[in-house]
Design a protein around this motif. Structure first.
Motif, PDB file in Angstrom:
ATOM      1  N   HIS A   1       0.832  -1.209   0.000  1.00 26.92           N
ATOM      2  CA  HIS A   1       0.000   0.000   0.000  1.00 26.92           C
ATOM      3  C   HIS A   1       0.862   1.253   0.000  1.00 26.92           C
ATOM      4  CE1 HIS A   1      -3.553  -2.362   1.135  1.00 26.92           C
ATOM      5  NE2 HIS A   1      -2.861  -2.909   2.106  1.00 26.92           N
ATOM      6  N   LEU A   2       1.927   1.206   0.781  1.00 26.27           N
ATOM      7  CA  LEU A   2       2.734   2.400   0.998  1.00 26.27           C
ATOM      8  C   LEU A   2       3.375   2.907  -0.283  1.00 26.27           C
ATOM      9  CD1 LEU A   2       4.548   1.363   4.269  1.00 26.27           C
ATOM     10  CD2 LEU A   2       2.816   3.138   4.048  1.00 26.27           C
ATOM     11  N   ARG A   3       3.880   1.947  -1.087  1.00 28.29           N
ATOM     12  CA  ARG A   3       4.567   2.358  -2.312  1.00 28.29           C
ATOM     13  C   ARG A   3       3.670   2.244  -3.526  1.00 28.29           C
ATOM     14  NH1 ARG A   3       8.550  -1.471   0.500  1.00 28.29           N
ATOM     15  NH2 ARG A   3      10.405  -0.250   0.999  1.00 28.29           N
ATOM     16  N   GLY A   4       2.424   1.878  -3.272  1.00 31.26           N
ATOM     17  CA  GLY A   4       1.472   1.802  -4.364  1.00 31.26           C
ATOM     18  C   GLY A   4       1.782   0.689  -5.356  1.00 31.26           C
ATOM     19  N   VAL A   5       2.313  -0.415  -4.858  1.00 29.47           N
ATOM     20  CA  VAL A   5       2.648  -1.524  -5.748  1.00 29.47           C
ATOM     21  C   VAL A   5       1.755  -2.721  -5.435  1.00 29.47           C
ATOM     22  CG1 VAL A   5       4.450  -3.109  -6.529  1.00 29.47           C
ATOM     23  CG2 VAL A   5       5.051  -0.776  -5.843  1.00 29.47           C
ATOM     24  N   GLU A   6       1.139  -3.239  -6.468  1.00 29.82           N
ATOM     25  CA  GLU A   6       0.315  -4.420  -6.319  1.00 29.82           C
ATOM     26  C   GLU A   6       0.661  -5.325  -7.467  1.00 29.82           C
ATOM     27  OE1 GLU A   6      -3.926  -3.113  -5.266  1.00 29.82           O
ATOM     28  OE2 GLU A   6      -4.042  -5.242  -5.797  1.00 29.82           O
ATOM     29  N   THR A   7       0.979  -6.549  -7.179  1.00 27.69           N
ATOM     30  CA  THR A   7       1.394  -7.414  -8.282  1.00 27.69           C
ATOM     31  C   THR A   7       1.101  -8.865  -7.934  1.00 27.69           C
ATOM     32  OG1 THR A   7       3.257  -8.008  -9.702  1.00 27.69           O
ATOM     33  CG2 THR A   7       3.752  -7.620  -7.406  1.00 27.69           C
ATOM     34  N   GLU A   8       1.050  -9.664  -8.989  1.00 28.49           N
ATOM     35  CA  GLU A   8       0.908 -11.096  -8.754  1.00 28.49           C
ATOM     36  C   GLU A   8       2.304 -11.692  -8.750  1.00 28.49           C
ATOM     37  OE1 GLU A   8      -1.994 -12.701 -11.484  1.00 28.49           O
ATOM     38  OE2 GLU A   8      -3.509 -12.197  -9.976  1.00 28.49           O
ATOM     39  N   VAL A   9       2.528 -12.558  -7.821  1.00 33.46           N
ATOM     40  CA  VAL A   9       3.852 -13.173  -7.726  1.00 33.46           C
ATOM     41  C   VAL A   9       3.711 -14.687  -7.658  1.00 33.46           C
ATOM     42  CG1 VAL A   9       4.956 -11.214  -6.591  1.00 33.46           C
ATOM     43  CG2 VAL A   9       3.893 -12.978  -5.200  1.00 33.46           C
ATOM     44  N   GLU A  10       4.751 -15.332  -8.162  1.00 35.91           N
ATOM     45  CA  GLU A  10       4.753 -16.791  -8.122  1.00 35.91           C
ATOM     46  C   GLU A  10       5.637 -17.250  -6.970  1.00 35.91           C
ATOM     47  OE1 GLU A  10       5.984 -18.788 -11.795  1.00 35.91           O
ATOM     48  OE2 GLU A  10       6.753 -20.401 -10.505  1.00 35.91           O
ATOM     49  N   ILE A  11       5.121 -18.172  -6.202  1.00 37.97           N
ATOM     50  CA  ILE A  11       5.929 -18.763  -5.134  1.00 37.97           C
ATOM     51  C   ILE A  11       6.878 -19.767  -5.764  1.00 37.97           C
ATOM     52  CG2 ILE A  11       5.865 -20.160  -3.029  1.00 37.97           C
ATOM     53  CD1 ILE A  11       3.036 -19.194  -2.555  1.00 37.97           C
ATOM     54  N   CYS A  12       8.125 -19.713  -5.379  1.00 38.98           N
ATOM     55  CA  CYS A  12       9.070 -20.685  -5.921  1.00 38.98           C
ATOM     56  C   CYS A  12      10.058 -21.102  -4.831  1.00 38.98           C
ATOM     57  CB  CYS A  12       9.802 -20.107  -7.131  1.00 38.98           C
ATOM     58  SG  CYS A  12      10.721 -18.617  -6.750  1.00 38.98           S
ATOM     59  N   HIS A  13      10.909 -22.025  -5.200  1.00 39.45           N
ATOM     60  CA  HIS A  13      11.957 -22.439  -4.275  1.00 39.45           C
ATOM     61  C   HIS A  13      12.874 -21.243  -4.016  1.00 39.45           C
ATOM     62  CE1 HIS A  13      15.387 -24.631  -2.655  1.00 39.45           C
ATOM     63  NE2 HIS A  13      14.512 -25.601  -2.373  1.00 39.45           N
TER      64      HIS A  13
END
Lengths: 93, 417, 978
Positions: C953-965
């Motif tokens: 919220h603070l930096r205005g970044v929203e993204t989809e991320v993939e969990i990986c090793h």
């Protein structure tokens, strides 16, 4: 506040690190159970009066000390090397 | 009597002869539905909310000294909801909301002033840690803004930005945070509770807790025995001693925290500012004094006074952060007794004794918690159910390791939080 | 007006200073107050709340009215007591809390509104409408707040702190203190005598009574001269002992150059002393208290003792027509001294009926009281009430004495409460309030000069006895004396406002109103009315206010309460107590041996613990740090990089039980480690959370070198001390920190061996230094150590040499690396390299992570006990739902990751209850061409490959991320072994 280190003599409180109650000398056995470990790490007598505490002369010789101190008057009545106290505990048990 | 500008005007015109006591001084009754041990901020707010929210008015607050004589009257008056851990986040969020309507609620001007709090950070790593916290605040519905160095400079141009040991990288701004007039908070709750029929009994020290068959029956006091169906212990600074009357040992070690105020000077600091590389936080009161504090003295103490090493360390932090305050002179220093817990977070819980409740372990976060703590503790005492925002403040979390709220991430050593 | 032939000021040294723009003349030895009075200036300040015009009340640091601002620019200092500040040539002073001028102050209109501004009025109003508090009311209140102003500029003056030690600290250099110091000094004790005045002697300098065959002042000067000649005595004038603390520690402020124009450079303006005293004698004297009556705050109304001080010490009469009003014999002295000096004493008014009064030319009123004063900016007349009626007298100065309060303040600093003494109607110190302190003289309620002299000797003897020293012979001189008798008079009954706390404008009415409103406890009354909260901390008024409260509540004074005082005795500047911390002095700075070279290369240095480390090494043509960072990562991945890693803690551990110690402090086994091998270890706190990690090398059967992270080096050292002293003193093991003894450099990358082989006297051949090997080497003829370890996942070494060779080894390594297409890399590149390999730092093990969380549960050996093992098994610490270490890759177009963002399920709203983890570290991987990150997510290890949502919220970044090793590169570890 000044503490009389048995190794170095009377030194300003700034040279010392305070950890907490001297109960930390009596580490329970690994299998002593939840209550014993809760006692050891968390629960405290926390008296308003004389108590035994662990301090370290970390700005000096590095010795861990058992300091008998009053938590109301801050008066220190005894300072002993933790290793001596621990050895005596061993002997007594 | 309702307080208002008109009332002040009318009294002023008629010689100020109509003012009445803010609260009564009743004799203790033989029995109450509930007794609160401790007439500090938390005890008074508990009584207030028991009466207001739960209709419990046949209750008494027992205070061994004078009302508001503990930490509520000896702190740095900061109010905020900027916690990063689940459990604390929702509790302080709720408490701040209560603060925001406190004056109307109490008809007492506690001077809640949302002047904004800025926590400074001094490295990339600290920035990320503060970002994590700020995001938690927004997740909870509170406000937070991440300022860069220039953003901080715009708000706090007087900080030392150049050639300093720990340069300022930025700050976390919490606009709804601020300060309040500490004594007035205690007096406002006291007056509000009194008006609802609560007996506030001063100079009444509890000397024993009567327990029969696992149930609480009342208390012994220096003013006689008082029967009660429910007893709440709210005695920060003496929690261990009072809990011992009920055979309990608490995960608490008492420590001294010093605070300082300077002589009154013309306004120079508008916000609450905290340093990130040494404990130091400062604001300026409406009387003009710089009110500031730092870390614990670090040794166990009930003395309500500190020593020079920490005092000087706090001054050092002030001088490296904002050397324009150098010529302000410290007028008074004082110390409060902090209930330090192994994770730095408080306890609002039932005990093993039926009808006996405890609210303690506020470390040095107690002042901002005054309304929230009373609200949640009253809920627990009245209903027997944990109030949702305070539901994680359990006594058994240390034993089980579940739901620890270690904001400082320093572990189970009591004095490190 | 200055009187010829009177006083102790140096008339041969005239001094010019200014007040509110007007230049005045004074003499060396004058205070601003005495010099202004000599120039006929009576109006010196305005009160806090009602802006009432005020003149000087006292002649000491307790002054509530005559507060001024001194200096210019950054040297501007607010709230200076005109009664303490000495004049010097060029001193610039100004009045404060008045606008546009001291003479015409607009805010004085507040005084007209006083009926509406009584005690606690603000708690009852300013509540409606709600938003007006912050928008209107509070800003107005704040604007009016405060007395003087800070300059707003950073401090430019020099301040110091120092320690001093003594057998006996004598606090106060009046007759008592001087006798005590002399007695102890002659007996050979190490004595410090401190007094806040510039001239030692205390009241002796303000009185006319003889001591021995000379004036009191001359006797004091003679004693001071003797003390000055003694090597075992340190005289500290202009030094206020500000606080009494545990263990015989005292704080003291010396105003080293406040009385001169020397500023900056080596001359400190002030010095804050910490004095360690085996014993102390408190001889701080007493403070005179005014009497409350209507308009008792008019400029020209002063304490009787202050009038004598101005007359006898500074040769100044504060008025031409003076009246004296008191309830005690001491006040009579003022009438006598003034008359003797030729000043017209209009009247002596004593509230008592049966008293003997001295012979002089003025009128005498017995059993009378002053009930009003007139003259707004300068006293013009007083009204006297006698048994027969009221009468006005034209006077321009009124000397008032309500009796004396012993200066008990320091005895309250450790929680002591003073004791009420009915005969002197005052509080005296309670015995034993401060350990090893003897209270003597006027501050113990002894109000006769002769007795004070005797008391000083006795106090010193008691101290000498406690110190085990023999007494010396000291003859006590005879002092001219008069008994002190008084009858209580706190306030004169009547209408109007009679002032108690002058600065805070607290009147008798306010105290009564507080009592009516049930603020009957002293603490409630003080806090409600602000009585005693001003800069004098109630020194002039607390006892009278207590008496008024007692009166209003129908209790006696001792039943009503007591008065207490907290440090400091008088205010101390933040700059003095924090001296040395401004700028870089706040914390020590630690530099590596490569520091100078790194700075020369243009590397921005960042703090790491107390160390400085290079962030990156910019090259010409690079405009962002990322360009440098990417290049440096490339060195390590493709050629060879060099990085100073000396800041990591290094602990040398030796002894038969060294392995036992390591087995106990690490979760994993070290006793099984072979000599010449290194192992990664994980350390827990006793509460089961991760404390630190690092590698430990076995250099011999009984010899290990442990490395810690930079930040935790001190903690780990303390932890080892704790384990070996407090838990297992039976173990034979010794250790020492060798962090600063060794300079250590990482040489990392595919060409690292090649580089080293050019330097090692015995080159690495084949498998002679396999991964995790260690041992002694000779590098360019210097005995060093080589460790085949890697924090980048590349074939890498760390080479250590004694620190004195560090700088030159770094230069050599750098030169070779550059020749091979590599070079130095900084913290930014190091961070990317370790994230690519999933290695953790304190961003991950931040104090709340368990071994389970970082996927290292199996590192807790089942074969042995270790610190933290039991508590790490608590159900809450191994809960499957805990957020656990994962790698993170952005999958949408934004391609952004930010550390500190929270992680949510893909469809979940970004609110607290849905937060399932966070991002701990991020970096741009040049190898992968994308941002990558490490973080924690609930049940993360089970969910590799799934897409979740990151919200910052603070930096205005929203993204989809993939969990990986968490290991992004070379998961098999082929490079590191290759």
């Amino acid at each position: 506040m000044r503490i009389d280190c048995p190794m170095c003599g009377s030194r300003d409180r700034r040279e010392y690190y305070y950890q907490g109650g001297a109960v930390m000398l009596a580490r329970p056995a690994p299998d002593a159970g939840e209550a014993a470990w809760d006692d050891y790490l968390h629960l405290r007598e926390n008296p308003a009066g004389e108590t035994e505490e662990l301090w370290q002369h970390d700005g000096g010789c590095g010795a861990w000390l058992v300091v008998t101190r009053d938590t109301v008057s801050h008066e220190i009545s005894n300072v002993a090397l933790a290793e001596d106290v621990k050895r005596a505990m061993r002997k007594a048990s | 009597m309702r307080f208002s500008g008109w009332r002040v005007l009318r009294e002023g015109l008629t010689g100020n002869k109509g003012w009445a006591p803010h609260w009564r001084d009743p004799e203790p009754k033989a029995e109450y539905d509930a007794v609160i041990i401790g007439g500090g901020g938390h005890g008074l707010s508990t009584a207030y909310y028991l009466a207001k929210n739960h209709g419990m008015t046949n209750i008494a607050v027992l205070e061994k000294g004078y009302l508001g004589g503990g930490n509520v009257g000896r702190n740095t008056t900061i109010v905020r909801a900027n916690y990063g851990q689940q459990g604390n986040s929702e509790f302080y969020s709720h408490s701040l909301k209560l603060w925001e309507n406190l004056e109307e609620d109490l008809n007492y001007n506690a001077m809640m002033s949302q002047r904004g709090i800025i926590n400074l950070f001094h490295s990339d790593g600290q920035r990320d840690a503060f970002a994590r916290r700020g995001n938690m605040m927004i997740n909870q519905g509170d406000d937070a803004e991440l300022l860069d160095r220039e953003g901080v400079r715009r708000l706090l141009p007087y900080l030392d930005f150049d050639n300093v040991r720990f340069p300022i990288y930025g700050g976390l701004l919490h606009r709804r945070g601020g300060t309040a007039r500490h004594d007035a908070v205690a007096w406002g709750f006291a007056r509000g509770a009194d008006q609802r029929g609560v007996d506030l009994i001063q100079q009444c020290e509890v000397t024993g807790i009567d327990i029969e068959n696992g149930k609480v029956r009342g208390v012994q006091t220096t003013r006689g025995a008082i029967r009660a169906k429910k007893v709440g212990i709210v005695v920060a600074g003496r929690s261990g001693q009072v809990a011992a009357m009920a055979g309990m040992r608490l995960p608490i070690e008492s420590h001294v925290l010093q605070a300082f105020v300077t002589e009154g000077i013309k306004p120079v600091i508008d916000h609450v500012v905290s340093f990130g590389m040494g404990h130091f936080y400062i604001s300026q009161s409406n009387k003009g004094g710089l009110v500031f504090g730092g870390d614990l003295d670090f040794y166990a103490s009930y003395a309500q006074r500190g020593n020079m090493p920490m005092m000087e360390h706090v001054m050092e932090a002030g001088m490296t952060l904002m050397p324009m305050i150098g010529k302000a002179k410290v007028l008074r220093s004082w110390g409060g007794i902090m209930d330090m817990t192994p994770d730095g977070s408080p306890i609002i819980d039932k005990t093993d004794t039926e009808g006996l409740f405890i609210d303690c372990g506020w470390c040095y976060g107690g002042f901002k918690a005054v309304p929230g703590s009373g609200f949640s503790f009253a809920h627990l005492m009245a209903t027997g159910e944990h109030h949702e925002p305070a539901a994680k403040y359990r006594l058994d979390r240390f034993r089980k390791g579940r739901g620890l709220m270690d904001e400082e991430a320093t572990g189970s050593q009591h004095n490190l939080h | 007006m200055r009187l010829a032939g009177k006083g102790l000021v140096d008339r041969s040294t005239p001094v010019q200073f200014s007040f509110d723009g007007t230049t005045y003349k004074g003499f060396a030895g004058d205070t601003v107050a005495s010099a202004l009075l000599a120039n006929g200036v009576k109006l010196m300040g305005r009160s806090f709340k009602y802006h009432r015009p005020r003149g000087v009340l006292s002649a000491g640091s307790e002054e509530p009215n005559a507060l001024i601002t001194t200096g210019k620019g950054a040297g501007q200092e607010p709230n200076v007591r005109a009664t303490v500040q000495e004049v010097y040539d060029g001193l610039v002073t100004r009045s404060q809390n008045a606008w546009p001028s001291l003479d015409f102050d607009v805010m004085a209109v507040n005084d007209l509104g006083a009926p509406f501004l009584g005690a606690g009025f603000y708690y009852k109003t300013f509540m409606w409408p709600k938003r007006f508090w912050e928008a209107v009311y509070e800003p107005v209140i704040r604007k009016a707040a405060g007395l003087g102003a800070l300059s707003g500029k950073s401090n430019e003056d020099t301040y110091e702190r120092a320690y001093a030690f003594c057998d006996l600290l004598v606090i106060g250099a009046g007759p008592t203190g001087l006798m005590a110091a002399l007695t102890a000094a002659r007996a050979g004790a190490d004595v410090i005598i401190a007094d806040e005045d510039s001239l030692l002697g205390g009241r002796l300098n303000a009185e006319t009574g003889a001591v021995g065959h000379q004036s009191g002042a001359a006797w004091a000067a003679a004693v001071v001269a003797e003390l000055s000649s003694m090597e075992n005595v340190r005289l500290m004038s202009r030094t206020t002992v500000t606080g009494a603390y545990d263990g015989g520690m005292y704080g003291a402020l010396e105003r080293v150059n406040q009385h001169t124009s020397h500023r900056g450079g080596g001359a400190p303006l002030e010095c804050f002393w910490r004095i360690s005293a085996k014993h102390a004698v408190l001889a701080a004297g007493a403070l005179e208290r005014p009497i409350a009556f209507q308009n008792n705050d008019r400029p020209g109304v002063m304490t009787a003792g202050a009038v004598r001080a101005y007359l006898n010490r500074w040769g100044v009469t504060p008025g031409k027509r003076v009246a004296v009003f008191g309830n005690n014999d001491d006040a009579h002295r003022t009438a006598r001294d003034l008359a003797a000096a030729g000043v017209h004493v209009v009247a002596l008014i004593d509230s008592r009926n049966d008293v003997a009064v001295p012979d002089f030319d003025g009128r005498v009123f017995k059993g009378a009281q002053v009930c009003n004063a007139a003259g707004r900016k300068e006293l013009e007349s007083i009204t006297i009430r006698t048994a027969t009626g009221e009468e006005a007298l034209q006077v321009d100065c009124l000397a008032v004495s309500g009796g004396w309060n012993p200066t008990v303040h320091l005895t309250c600093h450790m929680g002591g409460r003073p004791t009420w003494r009915e005969d002197i109607q005052a509080f005296v110190p309670t015995d034993g309030s401060i350990p090893n302190m003897t209270v003597a003289g006027a501050c113990n309620g002894v109000f006769s000069t002769q007795q004070c002299l005797n008391d000083g000797v006795e106090a010193a003897k008691a101290a000498l006895k406690a110190l085990g020293k023999k007494n010396a012979d000291v003859e006590v001189p005879k002092a001219e004396d008069a008994p002190y008798q008084m009858s209580p008079l706190w306030a004169v009954a009547g209408k109007g406002r009679a002032w108690l706390d002058f600065q805070n404008d607290v009147s008798v009415k306010d105290i009564k109103q507080a009592a009516v409103e049930n603020f009957r406890s002293v603490e409630h009354m003080k806090r409600y009315t602000t009585q005693g909260m001003a800069t004098d901390q109630g020194k002039n008024s607390n006892v009278a206010a207590l008496a008024m409260l007692a009166d209003a509540t129908g209790r006696g004074i001792p039943e009503t309460g007591t008065t207490t005082f907290r440090p400091p005795y008088s205010p101390v500047s933040i700059a003095a107590m924090g001296a040395g911390a401004q700028g870089h002095g706040f914390a020590p700075e630690r530099w590596t041996t490569s520091h100078k070279r790194s700075v020369e290369m243009g590397a921005p240095m960042i703090e790491a613990g107390l160390w400085y480390r290079p962030s990156y090494f910019p090259k010409p043509g690079e405009s962002t740090w990322r360009q440098s960072c990417d290049r440096e990562v490339g060195y390590v991945r493709n050629a060879v990089g060099v990085c100073d890693v000396s800041t990591l803690g290094k602990i040398d551990i030796q002894g038969p039980d060294a392995a036992k110690l390591l087995d106990f402090v690490y979760t994993n086994m070290f006793s099984s480690l072979k000599v010449g091998r290194v192992r990664y270890g994980l350390m827990l706190r006793e509460d089961g959370f991760v404390m630190d990690d690092g590698t430990t090398a076995r250099l011999g059967e009984q010899h290990f070198v442990m490395t810690t992270t930079t930040a935790a080096a001190g903690n780990v050292m303390r932890h080892l001390e704790f384990v070996t002293q407090a838990l297992h003193p039976e173990w034979e093991v010794s250790f020492a920190s060798v962090t600063e003894q060794w300079a250590q450099f990482a040489v990392a990358g595919p060409k690292s061996r090649e580089l080293l082989n050019g330097l090692l006297d015995e080159p690495i051949k084949g498998e002679s230094w396999p991964f995790m090997a260690c041992g002694p080497v000779s590098v360019v003829g210097v005995e060093g150590r080589l460790f085949r370890i890697s924090f980048s996942g590349e074939h890498a070494y760390e080479i250590a040499v004694p620190s004195r060779y560090g700088a030159s080894l770094f230069d050599i390594l750098l030169k070779r690396a550059e020749e091979m297409g590599g070079g130095a890399y900084g913290m930014e590149a190091l961070n990317v390299l370790r994230i690519e390999k999933g290695f953790i730092t304190h961003a991950e093990i931040e104090g709340r992570a368990t071994a389970f969380d970082i996927g290292a549960a199996k590192m807790i050996s089942a074969k042995k006990d270790c610190v933290g093992k039991t508590m790490a098994a608590r159900p809450g610490l191994v809960d499957e739902d805990r957020p656990q270490l994962v790698g993170l890759k952005p999958v949408d177009a934004a391609k952004q990751l930010t550390a500190g963002a929270h992680l949510f399920e893909r469809d979940a709203e970004a609110v607290r209850i849905n937060s399932k983890g966070h991002v701990s570290s991020v970096g741009f991987s040049p190898d992968l061409g994308t941002m990558i990150g490490l973080g924690f997510f609930a049940r993360g290890p089970e969910r590799h490959g799934e897409v979740i949502r990151m919200v910052d919220h603070l930096r205005g970044v929203e993204t989809e991320v993939e969990i990986c090793h968490p290991v992004f590169l070379d998961p098999e570890g082929e490079r590191v072994r290759g």
